[in-house]
Design an enzyme around this catalytic site. Structure first.
Site, PDB file in Angstrom:
ATOM      1  N   HIS A 187       0.827  -1.213   0.000  1.00 49.54           N
ATOM      2  CA  HIS A 187       0.000   0.000   0.000  1.00 49.54           C
ATOM      3  C   HIS A 187       0.853   1.251   0.000  1.00 49.54           C
ATOM      4  O   HIS A 187       0.424   2.300  -0.476  1.00 49.54           O
ATOM      5  CB  HIS A 187      -0.967  -0.006   1.183  1.00 49.54           C
ATOM      6  CG  HIS A 187      -2.187  -0.804   0.889  1.00 49.54           C
ATOM      7  ND1 HIS A 187      -2.356  -2.077   1.336  1.00 49.54           N
ATOM      8  CD2 HIS A 187      -3.272  -0.516   0.125  1.00 49.54           C
ATOM      9  CE1 HIS A 187      -3.505  -2.534   0.879  1.00 49.54           C
ATOM     10  NE2 HIS A 187      -4.082  -1.621   0.134  1.00 49.54           N
ATOM     11  N   GLU A 428     -11.925  -9.617  -4.768  1.00 45.11           N
ATOM     12  CA  GLU A 428     -10.480  -9.660  -4.524  1.00 45.11           C
ATOM     13  C   GLU A 428     -10.059 -10.898  -3.758  1.00 45.11           C
ATOM     14  O   GLU A 428      -8.944 -10.971  -3.256  1.00 45.11           O
ATOM     15  CB  GLU A 428      -9.999  -8.377  -3.839  1.00 45.11           C
ATOM     16  CG  GLU A 428     -10.775  -7.964  -2.614  1.00 45.11           C
ATOM     17  CD  GLU A 428     -10.282  -6.655  -1.996  1.00 45.11           C
ATOM     18  OE1 GLU A 428      -9.263  -6.096  -2.434  1.00 45.11           O
ATOM     19  OE2 GLU A 428     -10.917  -6.198  -1.039  1.00 45.11           O
ATOM     20  N   ASP A 452      -5.089  -7.572  -4.275  1.00 38.14           N
ATOM     21  CA  ASP A 452      -5.315  -8.669  -3.332  1.00 38.14           C
ATOM     22  C   ASP A 452      -5.644  -9.955  -4.071  1.00 38.14           C
ATOM     23  O   ASP A 452      -5.195 -11.032  -3.674  1.00 38.14           O
ATOM     24  CB  ASP A 452      -6.441  -8.310  -2.361  1.00 38.14           C
ATOM     25  CG  ASP A 452      -5.912  -7.448  -1.227  1.00 38.14           C
ATOM     26  OD1 ASP A 452      -4.846  -7.778  -0.686  1.00 38.14           O
ATOM     27  OD2 ASP A 452      -6.533  -6.428  -0.901  1.00 38.14           O
ATOM     28  N   CYS A 499     -10.258  -2.008 -10.281  1.00 38.13           N
ATOM     29  CA  CYS A 499      -9.699  -0.853  -9.572  1.00 38.13           C
ATOM     30  C   CYS A 499      -8.316  -1.160  -8.983  1.00 38.13           C
ATOM     31  O   CYS A 499      -7.699  -0.300  -8.374  1.00 38.13           O
ATOM     32  CB  CYS A 499     -10.649  -0.355  -8.489  1.00 38.13           C
ATOM     33  SG  CYS A 499     -10.882  -1.550  -7.176  1.00 38.13           S
TER      34      CYS A 499
END
Ligand code: PEP
Ligand code: MG
Length: 548
Positions: A187, A428, A452, A499
């Site tokens: 992240h 995900e 993920d 996304c």
């Protein structure tokens, strides 16, 4: 000149001074022989802290305002609290331990005591306890600079950085990130990309004090950092920077164009954002909407839960700025590498497969319900969609949707206005892919979180830089999962977007369009290059590459 090379996280050239990012030292434990002297050392640190706070109080009072300065008065009082000081003294003298450790232990005891109180004012004081304790520990350990980030715009070099550290830095002061450790899929990396900051990671360099303030150039495209660069490198890199600026300007021609291929296939190109800063860049980049607002970053940039009102203001700001374009807010996705201390979650052996995403909503329903109220209230002011992370079952979706209905009823009873919102889920996990046909019946849309999804399909921790070569996002298993998800969505009459970071992978754009992906949501910097590519593309000419 010294040259090091790491892995590219985000492209771009940065030319400037280095600011070495220092983390607070860990509190080490040791036994002491002279408790009286150790307690005296604590008292000296307490005095220094009080002096520092007095200076801060005065500065904020004159430069900002009375109410903003008050907190430093509160901290001064707390630093002299007899219970707090008594606890530190007692530990030093009876357990014969060093002052730093005594402060850290006292902090933990007081922090949990305050956090558990019913009164929200007293709960909030827990953060102040931690603040004064960190100040004391930092002084005792000899750190004299614990402000995150740099004073002037700089190339930030750190051993590693976690998302909350980045969120607390001032965006304008960051020219580039250079990290010794960290994966390109973490992240931290995603944040850097979302913010459009040239970033490299895995740079094998020793972080010596002398680096601080040194002149350097980072080339985010190739992964190089040049420290004290020679004339030739300066010249080449300045030229490269200028070319980048020119290219960016040329791309502006695509800002208000449609994202449609030569053979007439269109796709929505939306932006991923983490905070309100990114929104400006999303608007400048010609995004057709917001495809992923990672709402957890509102929580990560703070020391305590953002209130319903604070969240409502933030969401409303985004919705109003986007002026009728679709805004998808992903509900809180905390856990794994995105930690918030005030949630007091236990350390986990395997956090990526742990208590994260929607799982937290069932353990801490109040946190989720507060967010839901803020979102429902926002929906009265403009169109918003929300989506839930880490779904693995239909039952989870049903349970969450029940919570949404209950919060609508509560708002109704309180005569607070709210609006209807679209509800989608992130796909995900492999489980969600496999039961996509069942899930699709209960939601308005799917958004595929390839970051993920890849980590769980490939059994490769996205945080672990040693696994970067195994993290093959072009793996046929990942691509088949995407295709299957799009089909399940379309069979049920709902739309499906991507996304995750793979949405910006230009090698796959044609393939995604052929699969029928309805939306690609990417970091703002990626929108115009993608739009240019799409407008020059003919999907009829697509030949599927043989699967590896
Ligand atoms: C994803 O997993 O692809 C995603 C978009 O969510 P995040 O990266 O925030 O986990
Ligand atoms: Mg995710």
């Amino acid at each position: 000149m010294e040259v090091y090379r790491g892995k590219s996280v985000f492209q771009g050239v940065a030319i400037g001074r280095i600011s070495l990012y220092r983390k607070l030292r860990r509190t080490v434990y040791y036994n002491i022989a002279d408790p009286a002297a150790e307690y005296e050392r604590f008292l000296q640190a307490q005095k220094t802290a009080l002096d520092d706070l007095a200076v801060l109080h005065k500065k904020v009072l004159t430069e900002v305002g009375k109410s903003e300065a008050e907190i430093f008065e509160v901290h001064q009082i707390m630093l002299q609290d007899p219970d707090y000081v008594g606890s530190v003294e007692d530990m030093i003298k009876t357990q014969m331990i060093n002052a730093e450790y005594a402060v850290a232990q006292t902090n933990e005891n007081f922090f949990s005591r305050f956090s558990a109180m019913e009164d929200t004012y007293m709960q909030a004081r827990a953060i102040d306890i931690r603040d004064i304790s960190e100040r004391l520990i930092s002084i005792l350990a000899g750190d004299n600079d614990n402000h995150p980030g740099a004073e002037e715009p700089a190339i930030i070099i750190a051993d590693d950085l976690v998302p909350s550290e980045i969120m607390q830095m001032e965006r304008e002061k960051i020219m580039s990130f250079v990290m010794v450790h960290g994966s390109v899929n973490s992240h931290t990396a995603i944040l850097a990309r979302t913010m459009g900051i040239p970033t490299i990671t895995g740079v094998d360099m020793v972080l010596e004090e002398e680096l601080d303030g040194e002149f350097a150039i980072v080339d985010g495209n190739t992964g190089y950092i040049y420290i004290k660069p020679n004339e030739e490198i300066i010249f080449t890199m300045q030229k490269k920077l200028q070319t980048e600026i020119n290219n960016k300007n040329l791309l502006q021609a695509y800002k208000n164009k449609e994202s449609v291929t030569l053979d007439g296939r269109s796709v929505r190109l939306n932006a991923n954002i983490g905070n309100l800063h990114d929104l400006t860049r999303a608007l400048q980049s010609g995004a057709e909407g917001i495809g992923l607002f990672r709402s957890e970053f509102l929580y990560l940039e703070k020391d305590n839960y953002p209130s319903e009102e604070e969240q409502f203001q933030a969401y409303r700001f985004v919705v109003e700025k986007m002026a009728g374009k679709r805004v998808i807010i992903r509900t809180l996705d905390i856990g794994a590498d995105k930690k918030i201390n005030y949630l007091n979650l236990k350390e986990e052996e395997n956090p990526a497969m742990g208590l994260r995403g929607i799982r937290i909503y069932f353990k801490h329903p109040q946190v989720f319900r507060t967010q839901l109220r803020a979102l429902l209230r926002t929906a009265a002011f403009g169109k918003i969609s929300i989506m839930y992370p880490l779904i693995t079952s239909v039952e989870e979706v049903m349970q969450i949707k029940r919570m949404v209905e209950e919060e609508k009823e509560n708002l109704e009873k309180e005569h607070i206005s709210y609006g209807e919102l679209e509800q989608g889920i992130m796909i995900e996990t492999p489980a969600a892919v496999m039961i996509g046909d069942l899930l699709a019946k209960h939601v308005d849309f799917f958004s595929i979180g390839t970051n993920d999804l890849s980590q769980y399909i490939l059994a490769a921790d996205r945080q672990n830089p040693l696994l970067d070569s195994f993290f093959d996002v072009h793996h046929p298993a990942v691509l088949r999962a995407i295709e299957q998800t799009v089909q399940n969505a379309h069979n049920a009459g709902i739309w499906c977007g991507i996304c995750g970071e793979l949405g910006a992978d230009r090698e796959l754009t044609k393939r995604f369009l052929k699969m029928g992906v309805d939306e690609l949501s990417v970091s703002p910097e990626n929108i115009l290059p993608l739009r240019k590519l799409i407008r020059e593309m003919n999907t009829q000419e697509f030949k599927k590459a043989p699967e590896k």
